[in-house]
Design a protein around this motif. Structure first.
Motif, PDB file in Angstrom:
ATOM      1  N   ALA A   1      -3.306  -2.511  -3.844  1.00  0.00           N
ATOM      2  CA  ALA A   1      -4.696  -2.322  -4.265  1.00  0.00           C
ATOM      3  C   ALA A   1      -5.454  -1.640  -3.139  1.00  0.00           C
ATOM      4  O   ALA A   1      -5.111  -1.780  -1.959  1.00  0.00           O
ATOM      5  CB  ALA A   1      -5.345  -3.655  -4.613  1.00  0.00           C
ATOM      6  N   THR A   2      -6.483  -0.894  -3.485  1.00  0.00           N
ATOM      7  CA  THR A   2      -7.317  -0.238  -2.483  1.00  0.00           C
ATOM      8  C   THR A   2      -8.777  -0.452  -2.841  1.00  0.00           C
ATOM      9  O   THR A   2      -9.134  -0.560  -4.018  1.00  0.00           O
ATOM     10  CB  THR A   2      -7.033   1.272  -2.381  1.00  0.00           C
ATOM     11  OG1 THR A   2      -7.537   1.936  -3.549  1.00  0.00           O
ATOM     12  CG2 THR A   2      -5.539   1.536  -2.252  1.00  0.00           C
ATOM     13  N   VAL A   3      -9.625  -0.526  -1.823  1.00  0.00           N
ATOM     14  CA  VAL A   3     -11.059  -0.641  -2.051  1.00  0.00           C
ATOM     15  C   VAL A   3     -11.771   0.428  -1.234  1.00  0.00           C
ATOM     16  O   VAL A   3     -11.216   1.001  -0.305  1.00  0.00           O
ATOM     17  CB  VAL A   3     -11.598  -2.040  -1.659  1.00  0.00           C
ATOM     18  CG1 VAL A   3     -10.996  -3.121  -2.549  1.00  0.00           C
ATOM     19  CG2 VAL A   3     -11.325  -2.347  -0.189  1.00  0.00           C
TER      20      VAL A   3
ATOM     21  N   VAL B   1       1.732   4.410  -7.002  1.00  0.00           N
ATOM     22  CA  VAL B   1       0.573   4.233  -7.870  1.00  0.00           C
ATOM     23  C   VAL B   1      -0.037   2.859  -7.630  1.00  0.00           C
ATOM     24  O   VAL B   1       0.629   1.843  -7.835  1.00  0.00           O
ATOM     25  CB  VAL B   1       0.954   4.378  -9.359  1.00  0.00           C
ATOM     26  CG1 VAL B   1      -0.283   4.208 -10.238  1.00  0.00           C
ATOM     27  CG2 VAL B   1       1.615   5.730  -9.620  1.00  0.00           C
ATOM     28  N   PRO B   2      -1.296   2.799  -7.187  1.00  0.00           N
ATOM     29  CA  PRO B   2      -1.923   1.494  -6.966  1.00  0.00           C
ATOM     30  C   PRO B   2      -2.090   0.716  -8.270  1.00  0.00           C
ATOM     31  O   PRO B   2      -2.185   1.306  -9.352  1.00  0.00           O
ATOM     32  CB  PRO B   2      -3.297   1.854  -6.387  1.00  0.00           C
ATOM     33  CG  PRO B   2      -3.181   3.270  -5.931  1.00  0.00           C
ATOM     34  CD  PRO B   2      -2.187   3.914  -6.846  1.00  0.00           C
ATOM     35  N   VAL B   3      -2.154  -0.598  -8.143  1.00  0.00           N
ATOM     36  CA  VAL B   3      -2.460  -1.423  -9.320  1.00  0.00           C
ATOM     37  C   VAL B   3      -3.957  -1.437  -9.572  1.00  0.00           C
ATOM     38  O   VAL B   3      -4.406  -1.728 -10.683  1.00  0.00           O
ATOM     39  CB  VAL B   3      -1.934  -2.859  -9.148  1.00  0.00           C
ATOM     40  CG1 VAL B   3      -0.417  -2.875  -9.142  1.00  0.00           C
ATOM     41  CG2 VAL B   3      -2.485  -3.522  -7.884  1.00  0.00           C
ATOM     42  N   GLY B   4      -4.742  -1.137  -8.536  1.00  0.00           N
ATOM     43  CA  GLY B   4      -6.189  -1.075  -8.685  1.00  0.00           C
ATOM     44  C   GLY B   4      -6.805  -0.280  -7.563  1.00  0.00           C
ATOM     45  O   GLY B   4      -6.273  -0.242  -6.443  1.00  0.00           O
ATOM     46  N   MET B   5      -7.928   0.380  -7.854  1.00  0.00           N
ATOM     47  CA  MET B   5      -8.592   1.206  -6.852  1.00  0.00           C
ATOM     48  C   MET B   5     -10.069   1.309  -7.208  1.00  0.00           C
ATOM     49  O   MET B   5     -10.473   1.033  -8.345  1.00  0.00           O
ATOM     50  CB  MET B   5      -7.964   2.602  -6.793  1.00  0.00           C
ATOM     51  CG  MET B   5      -8.120   3.411  -8.065  1.00  0.00           C
ATOM     52  SD  MET B   5      -7.148   4.945  -8.035  1.00  0.00           S
ATOM     53  CE  MET B   5      -7.884   5.840  -9.422  1.00  0.00           C
ATOM     54  N   ALA B   6     -10.887   1.721  -6.247  1.00  0.00           N
ATOM     55  CA  ALA B   6     -12.323   1.857  -6.482  1.00  0.00           C
ATOM     56  C   ALA B   6     -12.593   3.022  -7.425  1.00  0.00           C
ATOM     57  O   ALA B   6     -12.007   4.099  -7.292  1.00  0.00           O
ATOM     58  CB  ALA B   6     -13.054   2.067  -5.163  1.00  0.00           C
ATOM     59  N   ALA B   7     -13.492   2.808  -8.374  1.00  0.00           N
ATOM     60  CA  ALA B   7     -13.933   3.899  -9.242  1.00  0.00           C
ATOM     61  C   ALA B   7     -14.762   4.881  -8.431  1.00  0.00           C
ATOM     62  O   ALA B   7     -15.518   4.487  -7.534  1.00  0.00           O
ATOM     63  CB  ALA B   7     -14.760   3.348 -10.397  1.00  0.00           C
TER      64      ALA B   7
END
Length: 343
Positions: A62-64, A78-84
């Motif tokens: 994940a990235t923020v 491919v991240p599971v989640g990232m900042a929009a």
């Protein structure tokens, strides 16, 4: 339909600034380390907020905050989640075009998008069940870091918030993935691309350049600019440009990424050849008409690069791993056009 790319056609500036959650289904995580990665775990990374140990090769990344997701994506993860995306998002889907292109190349859907309009969504990050959280380029507070660390090991910025150069962003984030060697190769490739682009525009060599920021068109009594601590100013050096002595002196007096002075001191910037700023031709005209700011040589000459802040090219000045290649030729051409202008 997305507006055509600048590299293939004239860009139409369409506005959709705030990142919105994408409708696409979340992507499955990509491989944490493609074949050839030989990093040994555990990996320990020191940063300004402490020391982080990643016990084993991450499988769910994940990235923020801004652009950290571009490092794993550039390396095939491919991240599971990232900042929009909340800046330069021309179609309002929360994903910048170079990120969309990379996801398509990898055959992946859009990861979970974290809406950071009001700060980090800790619950959303936790729901992705990450093994590591990348934030080498970020503005994490100590409190945010500690909260995220309860979810997974966190890689924070090395020195100052929002001041991590793109090379270090790649270095730290790739190290956390067990892909330090691939990260170094990525840096070398981007450096080659920049050297090639600059070689085609020799008029840029040594031109002193500053970045005006937060210009209020209704009140030009102050001049705000990025110091040499900011990544936008550091990028000028990659493109063969020089830091004006005036900016160097102002930067030596602070550790902040920006400063503001009175427009009555505009003659301070008598050594500036090119100005880069966010805005359009209307703003450039206002600067030229102002009796104080027009004293700056770059303003008097019209040597101003106005980046549209609401379109992808508006992010050109802040170099990130995937954006560099996407905007490089266009940004260098804009700078070269400004360098060609004379009084």
């Amino acid at each position: 339909m997305r507006t055509p790319r600048l590299r293939t056609a004239a860009a139409a500036v369409s506005v959709a600034i705030l990142g919105l959650t994408a409708c696409a289904a979340p992507a499955e995580p990509g491989p944490a380390a493609p074949a050839g990665s030989s990093e040994q775990f555990p990996v320990t990374i020191e940063h300004v907020l402490g020391t982080t140990t990643i016990p084993k090769k991450p499988e769910r990344v994940a990235t923020v905050n801004w652009a950290n997701h571009e490092v794993p994506l550039a390396l095939g993860v491919v991240p599971v989640g990232m900042a929009a995306a909340n800046f330069g998002d021309d179609d309002g889907d929360g994903v910048l075009p170079w990120v969309e292109e990379k996801l398509n190349q990898l055959g992946a859907g859009t990861p979970v998008l974290f809406d950071e309009t009001d700060g980090i969504d800790f619950e959303a990050v936790a729901d992705t069940n990450p093994d590591v959280i990348l934030a080498a380029y970020s503005g994490l507070t100590k409190e945010a870091y500690e909260t995220l660390s309860e979810i997974a090991p966190v890689v924070a910025f090395p020195e100052a918030p929002w001041a991590t150069p793109w090379r270090e962003m790649i270095e730290l984030n790739s190290q956390a993935l067990g892909m330090a060697e691939q990260g170094r190769a990525l840096v070398s490739d981007l450096e080659r691309q920049m050297a090639d682009a600059v070689a085609r525009k020799p008029q840029l060599r040594g031109k002193s350049t500053m970045f005006l920021t937060h210009v209020d068109a209704t009140d030009l009594s102050e001049v705000s600019f990025y110091t040499s601590h900011d990544t936008r100013s550091l990028f000028f050096g990659d493109l063969g440009l020089a830091t004006p002595g005036s900016i160097e002196r102002a930067s030596a007096e602070t550790d902040q990424f920006s400063r503001t002075i009175s427009a009555e001191r505009a003659d301070t910037f008598a050594d500036v050849d090119i100005i880069v700023t966010y805005g359009g031709e209307e703003l450039s005209n206002l600067l030229r008409q102002d009796p104080l700011l027009s004293q700056i040589p770059a303003v008097a000459n019209g040597s101003i690069v106005s980046l549209p802040g609401s379109s992808p090219v508006g992010t050109a000045a802040n170099p990130t791993p995937l954006a560099i290649s996407w905007v490089l030729d266009d940004y260098v051409s804009m700078l070269a056009d400004a360098a060609d202008k004379k009084r």
